[in-house]
Design a protein around this motif. Sequence first.
Motif: not given
Length: 107
Positions: A7-9, A14-15, A19-20
Motif C-alpha cells: 500500500i505505501p508503494t 500515485i502521488l 506531482f508530475a
Amino acid sequence: MGRLSCIPTVLFVILALIFAIDIALAQKDQNAGAIDPKGEQGSLRSEDCPEACKYRCSTTSHKKPCMFFCKKCCAKCLCVPSGTYGHKEECPCYNNWKTKEGGPKCP
C-alpha cells in the motif's frame, strides 16, 4: 499481511504521478501566456479589434473612453477578453498593462 506492505508503494506511485501531471500543466500554462518575438500575443488581427471592443464596451456607460483604451490594448496585445466585463486572465498582456498609477490600462 503481505498485501498491506504494498500500500505505501502504491500511494507513493500515485502521488508521484499527480506531482508530475501538476508540473506538466504548470509548464503548459506558462507557455500559453508567452509573448511572441514582436512583443504581441493573441490570435486577433488588428482589423478585428474594433468589433471585439464594440462588444466588450457594449454595457458600459463610458463608451468613448472604453473604446479608446480597448482598441489601444487590442492593437498591442491582439487579444480582447470574452464578455463585457472581467475574464482578463484570458489575455495576460491585456490584463498586465498598467497605468502610471498602477491601475489597469485596459477595460
